[in-house]
Design a protein around this motif. Structure first.
Motif, PDB file in Angstrom:
ATOM      1  N   ALA A 148      36.827  54.473  58.817  1.00  0.00           N
ATOM      2  CA  ALA A 148      37.231  54.941  57.495  1.00  0.00           C
ATOM      3  C   ALA A 148      38.383  54.117  56.940  1.00  0.00           C
ATOM      4  N   GLU A 149      39.271  53.662  57.816  1.00  0.00           N
ATOM      5  CA  GLU A 149      40.409  52.859  57.374  1.00  0.00           C
ATOM      6  C   GLU A 149      39.934  51.617  56.611  1.00  0.00           C
ATOM      7  N   LEU A 150      38.878  50.964  57.105  1.00  0.00           N
ATOM      8  CA  LEU A 150      38.361  49.780  56.415  1.00  0.00           C
ATOM      9  C   LEU A 150      37.517  50.142  55.197  1.00  0.00           C
ATOM     10  N   GLY A 151      36.979  51.357  55.174  1.00  0.00           N
ATOM     11  CA  GLY A 151      36.138  51.777  54.062  1.00  0.00           C
ATOM     12  C   GLY A 151      34.653  51.656  54.355  1.00  0.00           C
ATOM     13  N   LEU A 152      34.271  51.644  55.616  1.00  0.00           N
ATOM     14  CA  LEU A 152      32.859  51.509  55.974  1.00  0.00           C
ATOM     15  C   LEU A 152      32.032  52.739  55.595  1.00  0.00           C
ATOM     16  N   HIS A 153      32.692  53.818  55.230  1.00  0.00           N
ATOM     17  CA  HIS A 153      31.990  55.031  54.806  1.00  0.00           C
ATOM     18  C   HIS A 153      31.624  55.001  53.322  1.00  0.00           C
ATOM     19  N   LEU A 154      32.074  54.009  52.586  1.00  0.00           N
ATOM     20  CA  LEU A 154      31.933  54.011  51.132  1.00  0.00           C
ATOM     21  C   LEU A 154      30.515  53.767  50.640  1.00  0.00           C
ATOM     22  N   GLU A 155      29.729  53.038  51.392  1.00  0.00           N
ATOM     23  CA  GLU A 155      28.335  52.802  51.022  1.00  0.00           C
ATOM     24  C   GLU A 155      27.459  53.385  52.116  1.00  0.00           C
ATOM     25  N   ARG A 156      26.278  53.845  51.755  1.00  0.00           N
ATOM     26  CA  ARG A 156      25.410  54.552  52.701  1.00  0.00           C
ATOM     27  C   ARG A 156      24.400  53.662  53.407  1.00  0.00           C
ATOM     28  N   ASN A 157      24.180  52.437  52.889  1.00  0.00           N
ATOM     29  CA  ASN A 157      23.152  51.586  53.486  1.00  0.00           C
ATOM     30  C   ASN A 157      23.357  50.135  53.050  1.00  0.00           C
ATOM     31  N   THR A 158      22.493  49.264  53.549  1.00  0.00           N
ATOM     32  CA  THR A 158      22.603  47.837  53.247  1.00  0.00           C
ATOM     33  C   THR A 158      22.495  47.576  51.755  1.00  0.00           C
ATOM     34  N   ASP A 159      21.568  48.256  51.076  1.00  0.00           N
ATOM     35  CA  ASP A 159      21.448  48.061  49.628  1.00  0.00           C
ATOM     36  C   ASP A 159      22.748  48.416  48.901  1.00  0.00           C
ATOM     37  N   GLY A 160      23.402  49.483  49.351  1.00  0.00           N
ATOM     38  CA  GLY A 160      24.686  49.857  48.765  1.00  0.00           C
ATOM     39  C   GLY A 160      25.734  48.773  48.967  1.00  0.00           C
ATOM     40  N   TRP A 161      25.781  48.188  50.172  1.00  0.00           N
ATOM     41  CA  TRP A 161      26.761  47.125  50.434  1.00  0.00           C
ATOM     42  C   TRP A 161      26.426  45.859  49.654  1.00  0.00           C
ATOM     43  N   LEU A 162      25.146  45.581  49.482  1.00  0.00           N
ATOM     44  CA  LEU A 162      24.770  44.424  48.669  1.00  0.00           C
ATOM     45  C   LEU A 162      25.228  44.624  47.225  1.00  0.00           C
ATOM     46  N   ALA A 163      25.016  45.824  46.673  1.00  0.00           N
ATOM     47  CA  ALA A 163      25.479  46.111  45.313  1.00  0.00           C
ATOM     48  C   ALA A 163      27.002  46.056  45.235  1.00  0.00           C
ATOM     49  N   HIS A 164      27.674  46.598  46.234  1.00  0.00           N
ATOM     50  CA  HIS A 164      29.139  46.583  46.315  1.00  0.00           C
ATOM     51  C   HIS A 164      29.644  45.140  46.234  1.00  0.00           C
ATOM     52  N   GLY A 165      29.029  44.275  47.042  1.00  0.00           N
ATOM     53  CA  GLY A 165      29.449  42.878  47.062  1.00  0.00           C
ATOM     54  C   GLY A 165      29.120  42.141  45.782  1.00  0.00           C
ATOM     55  N   ARG A 166      27.934  42.367  45.259  1.00  0.00           N
ATOM     56  CA  ARG A 166      27.536  41.677  44.021  1.00  0.00           C
ATOM     57  C   ARG A 166      28.406  42.092  42.840  1.00  0.00           C
ATOM     58  N   ARG A 167      28.855  43.336  42.853  1.00  0.00           N
ATOM     59  CA  ARG A 167      29.735  43.821  41.782  1.00  0.00           C
ATOM     60  C   ARG A 167      31.195  43.470  42.056  1.00  0.00           C
ATOM     61  N   GLN A 168      31.452  42.855  43.211  1.00  0.00           N
ATOM     62  CA  GLN A 168      32.795  42.443  43.635  1.00  0.00           C
ATOM     63  C   GLN A 168      33.783  43.606  43.610  1.00  0.00           C
ATOM     64  N   LEU A 169      33.325  44.727  44.150  1.00  0.00           N
ATOM     65  CA  LEU A 169      34.180  45.907  44.238  1.00  0.00           C
ATOM     66  C   LEU A 169      35.070  45.790  45.465  1.00  0.00           C
ATOM     67  N   SER A 170      36.245  46.361  45.382  1.00  0.00           N
ATOM     68  CA  SER A 170      37.110  46.450  46.556  1.00  0.00           C
ATOM     69  C   SER A 170      36.844  47.794  47.231  1.00  0.00           C
ATOM     70  N   ALA A 171      37.257  47.908  48.468  1.00  0.00           N
ATOM     71  CA  ALA A 171      37.114  49.185  49.161  1.00  0.00           C
ATOM     72  C   ALA A 171      37.962  50.254  48.486  1.00  0.00           C
ATOM     73  N   ASP A 172      39.004  49.834  47.809  1.00  0.00           N
ATOM     74  CA  ASP A 172      39.874  50.785  47.118  1.00  0.00           C
ATOM     75  C   ASP A 172      39.291  51.247  45.786  1.00  0.00           C
ATOM     76  N   TYR A 173      38.215  50.630  45.349  1.00  0.00           N
ATOM     77  CA  TYR A 173      37.588  50.985  44.082  1.00  0.00           C
ATOM     78  C   TYR A 173      37.279  52.478  44.016  1.00  0.00           C
ATOM     79  N   TRP A 174      36.679  53.009  45.074  1.00  0.00           N
ATOM     80  CA  TRP A 174      36.283  54.419  45.068  1.00  0.00           C
ATOM     81  C   TRP A 174      37.503  55.329  45.059  1.00  0.00           C
ATOM     82  N   ASP A 175      38.564  54.937  45.781  1.00  0.00           N
ATOM     83  CA  ASP A 175      39.800  55.722  45.760  1.00  0.00           C
ATOM     84  C   ASP A 175      40.390  55.750  44.349  1.00  0.00           C
TER      85      ASP A 175
END
Length: 184
Positions: A148-175
């Motif tokens: 949780a410290e790194l934010g690995l809970h923020l996306e639920r699957n690979t597609d979510g992480w791909l979208a996260h990266g393509r949108r250049q979101l930070s882990a702090d975005y959700w906070d």
């Protein structure tokens, strides 16, 4: 709702350098200057020149990953680890059951793991992903564990992480979104 993870995690600069020339690499920014590289079949082909192989049986100590880590893929990860520790993390949970597995390379060789757990009854720091993240240098923070410290809970699957990266979101975005929502 389930959770699925198949990713390489390492220092963000290390992964940026290694992924710079890769067509199928999408980095997701995590906290503490770490990044996550979702492992997709296309990325495996690009890194190894071969189609990925997936385990058909349930995960076990002897076969901890759904993705079979080919000698070529292990060689790539070991090579990257010449610049710092690199972890391959895998998890899958649906309806409260599942598993997590992890391995770490450092200095061009396997340094820890692979480890597998489908019970998760040990202290949180001993769970495979948390133990691997500690070996990467993740520091304690305000979150419940290194995952949780790194934010690995923020996306639920690979597609979510791909979208996260393509949108250049930070882990702090959700906070930041939660804080904005609470302030309304």
């Amino acid at each position: 709702m389930g959770y699925q993870l198949s990713a390489v995690v390492a220092d963000a600069d290390l992964l940026r350098e290694q992924a710079a020339e890769l067509d199928h690499a999408v980095l997701g920014e995590l906290r503490q200057d770490f990044a996550l590289l979702p492992v997709t079949p296309q990325l495996v082909v690009e890194l190894t020149g071969s189609l990925p192989d997936f385990a058909l049986d349930d995960r076990t100590d002897e076969h901890p990953f759904g993705l079979v880590l080919s000698p070529t893929l292990v060689e790539v990860l070991a090579g990257w680890s010449q610049q710092g520790p690199v972890a391959y993390l895998e998890a899958e949970f649906v309806g409260g059951t599942g598993y997590q597995s992890a391995a770490v390379w450092l200095g061009g060789a396997s340094s820890w793991g692979p480890r597998f757990d489908n019970v998760l009854d040990a202290p949180r720091d001993q769970w495979p992903i948390n133990a691997a993240l500690i070996r990467l240098g993740v520091e304690r923070g305000t979150w419940i564990d290194p995952f949780a410290e790194l934010g690995l809970h923020l996306e639920r699957n690979t597609d979510g992480w791909l979208a996260h990266g393509r949108r250049q979101l930070s882990a702090d975005y959700w906070d930041e979104l939660v804080e904005e929502w609470e302030n309304r």
